[in-house]
Structure formats: structure tokens, C-alpha cells
Design a protein around this motif. Structure first.
Motif, PDB file in Angstrom:
ATOM      1  N   VAL A  84       0.855  -1.181   0.000  1.00  0.00           N
ATOM      2  CA  VAL A  84       0.000   0.000   0.000  1.00  0.00           C
ATOM      3  C   VAL A  84       0.893   1.233   0.000  1.00  0.00           C
ATOM      4  O   VAL A  84       2.065   1.155   0.361  1.00  0.00           O
ATOM      5  CB  VAL A  84      -0.937  -0.010   1.231  1.00  0.00           C
ATOM      6  N   CYS A  85       0.337   2.376  -0.383  1.00  0.00           N
ATOM      7  CA  CYS A  85       1.053   3.651  -0.483  1.00  0.00           C
ATOM      8  C   CYS A  85       1.993   3.659  -1.684  1.00  0.00           C
ATOM      9  O   CYS A  85       3.202   3.443  -1.562  1.00  0.00           O
ATOM     10  CB  CYS A  85       1.823   3.977   0.791  1.00  0.00           C
ATOM     11  N   SER A  86       1.430   3.921  -2.848  1.00  0.00           N
ATOM     12  CA  SER A  86       2.223   4.037  -4.068  1.00  0.00           C
ATOM     13  C   SER A  86       2.334   5.511  -4.436  1.00  0.00           C
ATOM     14  O   SER A  86       2.310   6.375  -3.562  1.00  0.00           O
ATOM     15  CB  SER A  86       1.569   3.223  -5.192  1.00  0.00           C
ATOM     16  N   MET A  93       3.818  12.093  -1.913  1.00  0.00           N
ATOM     17  CA  MET A  93       3.829  13.246  -2.808  1.00  0.00           C
ATOM     18  C   MET A  93       4.411  14.479  -2.127  1.00  0.00           C
ATOM     19  O   MET A  93       4.954  15.369  -2.783  1.00  0.00           O
ATOM     20  CB  MET A  93       2.409  13.535  -3.305  1.00  0.00           C
ATOM     21  N   LEU A  94       4.328  14.527  -0.790  1.00  0.00           N
ATOM     22  CA  LEU A  94       4.837  15.669  -0.029  1.00  0.00           C
ATOM     23  C   LEU A  94       6.180  15.357   0.633  1.00  0.00           C
ATOM     24  O   LEU A  94       6.614  16.073   1.538  1.00  0.00           O
ATOM     25  CB  LEU A  94       3.812  16.082   1.027  1.00  0.00           C
ATOM     26  N   PHE A  95       6.843  14.288   0.192  1.00  0.00           N
ATOM     27  CA  PHE A  95       8.159  13.894   0.709  1.00  0.00           C
ATOM     28  C   PHE A  95       8.137  13.734   2.228  1.00  0.00           C
ATOM     29  O   PHE A  95       9.009  14.229   2.939  1.00  0.00           O
ATOM     30  CB  PHE A  95       9.234  14.906   0.297  1.00  0.00           C
ATOM     31  N   SER A  96       7.122  13.028   2.696  1.00  0.00           N
ATOM     32  CA  SER A  96       7.007  12.728   4.117  1.00  0.00           C
ATOM     33  C   SER A  96       6.749  11.234   4.264  1.00  0.00           C
ATOM     34  O   SER A  96       5.883  10.680   3.584  1.00  0.00           O
ATOM     35  CB  SER A  96       5.859  13.530   4.745  1.00  0.00           C
ATOM     36  N   THR A  97       7.519  10.567   5.115  1.00  0.00           N
ATOM     37  CA  THR A  97       7.289   9.142   5.317  1.00  0.00           C
ATOM     38  C   THR A  97       6.009   8.945   6.117  1.00  0.00           C
ATOM     39  O   THR A  97       5.636   9.781   6.945  1.00  0.00           O
ATOM     40  CB  THR A  97       8.460   8.487   6.067  1.00  0.00           C
ATOM     41  N   CYS A  98       5.336   7.845   5.875  1.00  0.00           N
ATOM     42  CA  CYS A  98       4.108   7.555   6.605  1.00  0.00           C
ATOM     43  C   CYS A  98       4.417   7.330   8.087  1.00  0.00           C
ATOM     44  O   CYS A  98       5.450   6.759   8.446  1.00  0.00           O
ATOM     45  CB  CYS A  98       3.420   6.331   6.016  1.00  0.00           C
ATOM     46  N   PHE A 107       2.017  -2.897   5.643  1.00  0.00           N
ATOM     47  CA  PHE A 107       2.341  -3.125   4.233  1.00  0.00           C
ATOM     48  C   PHE A 107       2.726  -1.834   3.513  1.00  0.00           C
ATOM     49  O   PHE A 107       2.818  -1.801   2.295  1.00  0.00           O
ATOM     50  CB  PHE A 107       1.155  -3.778   3.518  1.00  0.00           C
ATOM     51  N   CYS A 108       2.964  -0.775   4.262  1.00  0.00           N
ATOM     52  CA  CYS A 108       3.283   0.530   3.684  1.00  0.00           C
ATOM     53  C   CYS A 108       4.614   0.487   2.933  1.00  0.00           C
ATOM     54  O   CYS A 108       5.611  -0.047   3.420  1.00  0.00           O
ATOM     55  CB  CYS A 108       3.343   1.583   4.789  1.00  0.00           C
ATOM     56  N   ARG A 109       4.623   1.078   1.739  1.00  0.00           N
ATOM     57  CA  ARG A 109       5.849   1.158   0.934  1.00  0.00           C
ATOM     58  C   ARG A 109       6.512   2.525   1.050  1.00  0.00           C
ATOM     59  O   ARG A 109       7.570   2.747   0.471  1.00  0.00           O
ATOM     60  CB  ARG A 109       5.512   0.882  -0.535  1.00  0.00           C
ATOM     61  N   ASN A 110       5.875   3.437   1.775  1.00  0.00           N
ATOM     62  CA  ASN A 110       6.401   4.795   1.860  1.00  0.00           C
ATOM     63  C   ASN A 110       7.179   5.016   3.159  1.00  0.00           C
ATOM     64  O   ASN A 110       6.894   5.919   3.930  1.00  0.00           O
ATOM     65  CB  ASN A 110       5.256   5.816   1.753  1.00  0.00           C
ATOM     66  N   LYS A 111       8.136   4.145   3.401  1.00  0.00           N
ATOM     67  CA  LYS A 111       9.010   4.304   4.560  1.00  0.00           C
ATOM     68  C   LYS A 111      10.446   4.010   4.130  1.00  0.00           C
ATOM     69  O   LYS A 111      11.065   3.043   4.581  1.00  0.00           O
ATOM     70  CB  LYS A 111       8.571   3.381   5.700  1.00  0.00           C
ATOM     71  N   PRO A 112      10.993   4.856   3.237  1.00  0.00           N
ATOM     72  CA  PRO A 112      12.317   4.571   2.661  1.00  0.00           C
ATOM     73  C   PRO A 112      13.441   4.535   3.678  1.00  0.00           C
ATOM     74  O   PRO A 112      14.420   3.814   3.498  1.00  0.00           O
ATOM     75  CB  PRO A 112      12.515   5.716   1.661  1.00  0.00           C
ATOM     76  N   PHE A 113      13.324   5.312   4.748  1.00  0.00           N
ATOM     77  CA  PHE A 113      14.412   5.374   5.720  1.00  0.00           C
ATOM     78  C   PHE A 113      14.292   4.295   6.795  1.00  0.00           C
ATOM     79  O   PHE A 113      15.232   4.064   7.538  1.00  0.00           O
ATOM     80  CB  PHE A 113      14.445   6.754   6.386  1.00  0.00           C
ATOM     81  N   GLY A 142      13.565   5.842  -9.391  1.00  0.00           N
ATOM     82  CA  GLY A 142      12.695   6.115  -8.258  1.00  0.00           C
ATOM     83  C   GLY A 142      13.075   5.387  -6.990  1.00  0.00           C
ATOM     84  O   GLY A 142      12.553   5.701  -5.909  1.00  0.00           O
ATOM     85  N   ASP A 143      13.986   4.414  -7.081  1.00  0.00           N
ATOM     86  CA  ASP A 143      14.381   3.648  -5.897  1.00  0.00           C
ATOM     87  C   ASP A 143      15.177   4.508  -4.917  1.00  0.00           C
ATOM     88  O   ASP A 143      15.984   5.356  -5.321  1.00  0.00           O
ATOM     89  CB  ASP A 143      15.235   2.439  -6.288  1.00  0.00           C
ATOM     90  N   PHE A 144      14.953   4.258  -3.634  1.00  0.00           N
ATOM     91  CA  PHE A 144      15.786   4.838  -2.581  1.00  0.00           C
ATOM     92  C   PHE A 144      17.122   4.105  -2.599  1.00  0.00           C
ATOM     93  O   PHE A 144      17.171   2.880  -2.542  1.00  0.00           O
ATOM     94  CB  PHE A 144      15.091   4.672  -1.233  1.00  0.00           C
ATOM     95  N   VAL A 145      18.224   4.850  -2.687  1.00  0.00           N
ATOM     96  CA  VAL A 145      19.544   4.235  -2.806  1.00  0.00           C
ATOM     97  C   VAL A 145      20.255   4.187  -1.458  1.00  0.00           C
ATOM     98  O   VAL A 145      20.690   3.132  -0.996  1.00  0.00           O
ATOM     99  CB  VAL A 145      20.413   4.993  -3.838  1.00  0.00           C
ATOM    100  N   VAL A 146      20.382   5.343  -0.808  1.00  0.00           N
ATOM    101  CA  VAL A 146      21.107   5.415   0.458  1.00  0.00           C
ATOM    102  C   VAL A 146      20.765   6.745   1.122  1.00  0.00           C
ATOM    103  O   VAL A 146      20.383   7.707   0.448  1.00  0.00           O
ATOM    104  CB  VAL A 146      22.638   5.291   0.223  1.00  0.00           C
TER     105      VAL A 146
END
Length: 267
Positions: A84-86, A93-98, A107-113, A142-146
Motif C-alpha cells: 500500500v502507499c504508491s 507526494m509531499l516527501f514525508s514518510t508515513c 504493508f506501507c511502501r512509503n518508509k524509505p528510511f 525512483g528507488d531509494f539508494v542510500v
């Protein structure tokens, strides 16, 4: 180990102290006139100073600022979906992690850190730009690298460090301006992101994200990157000292780094 058992054990010396003692013993013998065959131990000859201390999170040398941006999403898993969270997630969209305020759950995908698997990266020696960082696996656009991490300092400390570097004749800078009075300096402490070189036509970019109220800087791929390809981003460099030539080799190379507006500024 029980109480008092340490008194029964012989005193142990570290290998380093034995090496130093051995060297000093031989030096003393030479000074006293006794001929000896003097040669540094192999382990001593192979030793090299550490350029920086590897860390996993930013170390704050100034006050940590936590700000509640009030952003949360209403995303929820759809039937038959394992994530979830694409791209249509308000937080993303606002560059904020969930955060815990979101309904997306585990199942959130918006937690890159927090949750995304680290990309395989490798430090290499480049032809003209010193050390660099290459992808050790394919990376998708679009992938988070580091994450770019280091010591977080204020503007005053940043200026003091810059002048010290200038007086020492340093030409390598690892400073990333995040906000007013917030600079990430990876000179002394950081991770492998500090080895990413500049390119006028880069394959990654820095992005500022809000993570549980804390501003953090991530490096994201802006196009597909093949395994073995060097990672680069636009330093947006501001001149501090002598002009520096750019050796990125891009077709649109600007030749001089002083043609940029800001130094290491994250978007």
C-alpha cells in the motif's frame, strides 16, 4: 566468570601494544650500539589510517529539531494487494514518510528510511575523481539508494570548519546544507554516500524527507542504473577557494564547479 576469577588470569596485552613494544625494544638496542636486523612487522606496514568513522544515523552536534507537519495519508490495502502507499499517497507526494497516524499499516511502501532494503554499493577508485561509489546491483528509477548521513551542525560550526579546511588546503568537502542552521557534514563521520561524485548529468538526486518530524536526506535514482555504473548527483556547488575543474565527462559538462549556485543542497 565468577567474582575474583579475574585475579587468577594472566594479564593480556593487545597485539598492537606488543607490536609497539617490539619496535621500541629494537630501537633501544640500536641506540645502545647493539647491531640488530630491524624490520617493521607486516601488520604494522599494512595499517592505514581511517579516513572517517562509519555511522548508521546522523549524529547531532546541534539541537535536534522535531516538527510535526500534520501530514498523514488515508491509504489502505486493496483486496488481493500485498502493499500500500504508491505514487498517489499524499505523504509520498509531499516527501514525508508515513507515520503512526496513517492507516496504511505494516504493508506501507512509503518508509524509505525505515524499511527499504539497502542497495548493494561498492567503493572504487576512479580515473580522475578519487574514490567513487558504484552500484553492485541494478537499481530502478525512483528507488531509494542510500541516506546521506554525518554530523549535523549549525551554520556557525559549518563556517568554522570550512575555514579550517581552507587553511589546511583541503579540496574534498562533504557538506550538505539541509535547512537554515542545519548542515550535514560527513567529513569525519558518515557512510558510503560520502563517496558519491558530482556529475553535470547525474543518475541520482538528493531529496529532503520528513521522517517522524525529523528532516533527513535520501539519495534516489532518477533513472535506471545498471550494476557496475558509478553513482553521481549534482553537487550544486558554490565556490569556496580556488576554481575546481569538473571531470564528470558528461556531454553537457560545465567544466568548472564554481558555476553552480549552492553547495550540496538537498531539494
Amino acid at each position: 566468570m565468577g567474582v575474583g576469577e579475574t585475579d587468577m588470569l594472566p594479564k593480556q596485552e593487545s597485539p598492537e601494544s606488543n607490536i609497539v613494544k617490539c619496535i621500541f625494544d629494537k630501537i633501544l638496542e640500536v641506540e645502545l650500539g647493539k647491531p640488530v636486523d630491524f624490520e617493521l612487522p607486516d601488520s604494522f606496514r599494512r595499517w592505514k589510517p581511517t579516513d572517517y568513522i562509519a555511522i548508521k544515523r546522523n549524529i547531532y552536534l546541534t539541537k535536534r529539531r522535531i516538527e510535526d507537519d500534520g501530514i498523514f495519508c488515508s491509504c489502505s490495502p486493496s483486496l488481493g494487494s500485498s502493499s500500500v502507499c504508491s505514487g498517489d499517497c499524499h505523504c509520498e507526494m509531499l516527501f514525508s514518510t508515513c507515520s503512526s497516524s496513517c492507516r496504511c499499516g505494516d504493508f506501507c511502501r512509503n518508509k524509505p528510511f525505515q524499511r527499504r532494503a539497502l542497495k548493494k554499493l561498492k567503493v572504487v577508485k576512479t580515473e580522475k575523481c578519487g574514490l567513487g561509489l558504484v552500484a553492485d546491483e541494478d537499481i530502478r528509477q525512483g528507488d531509494f539508494v542510500v541516506e546521506y548521513i554525518g554530523e549535523v551542525i549549525d551554520d556557525k560550526s559549518c563556517e568554522e570548519r570550512l575555514w579550517k579546511m581552507k587553511h589546511r588546503g583541503d579540496t574534498n568537502f562533504y557538506l550538505c546544507e539541509v535547512n537554515h542552521d542545519m548542515v550535514i557534514d560527513a567529513t569525519f563521520k558518515g557512510n558510503r554516500s560520502r563517496f558519491i561524485n558530482h556529475c553535470c548529468e547525474p543518475n541520482t538526486e538528493m531529496q529532503k524527507w520528513r521522517n517522524d518530524g525529523e528532516t533527513r536526506v535520501g539519495i534516489f535514482a532518477i533513472r535506471n542504473i545498471r550494476k557496475g555504473e558509478e553513482l553521481t548527483y549534482d553537487y550544486q556547488f558554490v565556490q569556496f577557494g580556488a576554481d575546481q575543474d569538473c571531470h564528470c565527462g558528461a556531454s553537457g559538462c560545465k567544466k568548472k564547479l564554481d558555476e553552480y549556485l549552492f553547495e550540496g543542497s538537498a531539494k
